[in-house]
Write a protein that holds these residues in place. Structure first.
Motif, short mmCIF file in Angstrom:
data_model
loop_
_atom_site.label_atom_id
_atom_site.label_comp_id
_atom_site.label_asym_id
_atom_site.label_seq_id
_atom_site.Cartn_x
_atom_site.Cartn_y
_atom_site.Cartn_z
N HIS A 21 0.83 -1.22 0.00
CA HIS A 21 0.00 0.00 0.00
C HIS A 21 0.86 1.26 0.00
N PRO A 22 1.72 1.46 -0.99
CA PRO A 22 2.65 2.61 -0.95
C PRO A 22 1.96 3.97 -0.96
N SER A 23 0.93 4.15 -1.77
CA SER A 23 0.29 5.47 -1.83
C SER A 23 -0.49 5.76 -0.55
N GLU A 24 -1.15 4.75 0.00
CA GLU A 24 -1.89 4.94 1.25
C GLU A 24 -0.93 5.22 2.41
N ARG B 237 1.95 6.78 2.27
CA ARG B 237 2.42 8.17 2.18
C ARG B 237 1.30 9.15 2.55
N ARG B 238 0.09 8.84 2.13
CA ARG B 238 -1.05 9.72 2.42
C ARG B 238 -1.34 9.75 3.93
#
Length: 98
Positions: free
Chosen positions: A71-74, A76-77
């Motif tokens: 879950h890389p984007s989650e 960072r978010r």
């Protein structure tokens, strides 16, 4: 209660550092990642662990690294499961490696 003339040492804030890239390892060197008194269920696999994230979540380091990869984007978010801040060396050439 503190004795006269002594002050209670204030604890530095436990600030997270960078979120590692997918597939990279977390750097958790600070002792505050370990709860020496109580194992709690990991928020990701539900097995007991003494480890804690910067946010206080009970989580195995390997579980957090797998979650970051998936879950890389989650990550960072939300700023979830970050590495420790890297301290600056006191003098040149005193990093982790020789």
């Amino acid at each position: 209660m503190t004795r006269r003339g002594r002050t209670k040492k204030e604890e530095q804030p436990f600030e997270p550092g960078l979120i590692p890239a997918p597939g990279e390892l977390l750097v958790w060197r600070d002792g505050r990642h370990v709860d020496r008194w109580q194992d709690l269920p990991c928020v990701l696999c539900d097995r007991p662990t003494p480890l804690r994230s910067h946010a206080g979540e009970a989580v195995h380091k390997a579980c957090a690294e797998d979650w970051l990869t998936a879950h890389p984007s989650e990550a960072r978010r939300l700023g979830r499961f970050a590495s420790d801040l890297t301290p600056k060396p006191k003098t040149a050439g005193q990093g982790d490696h020789t």
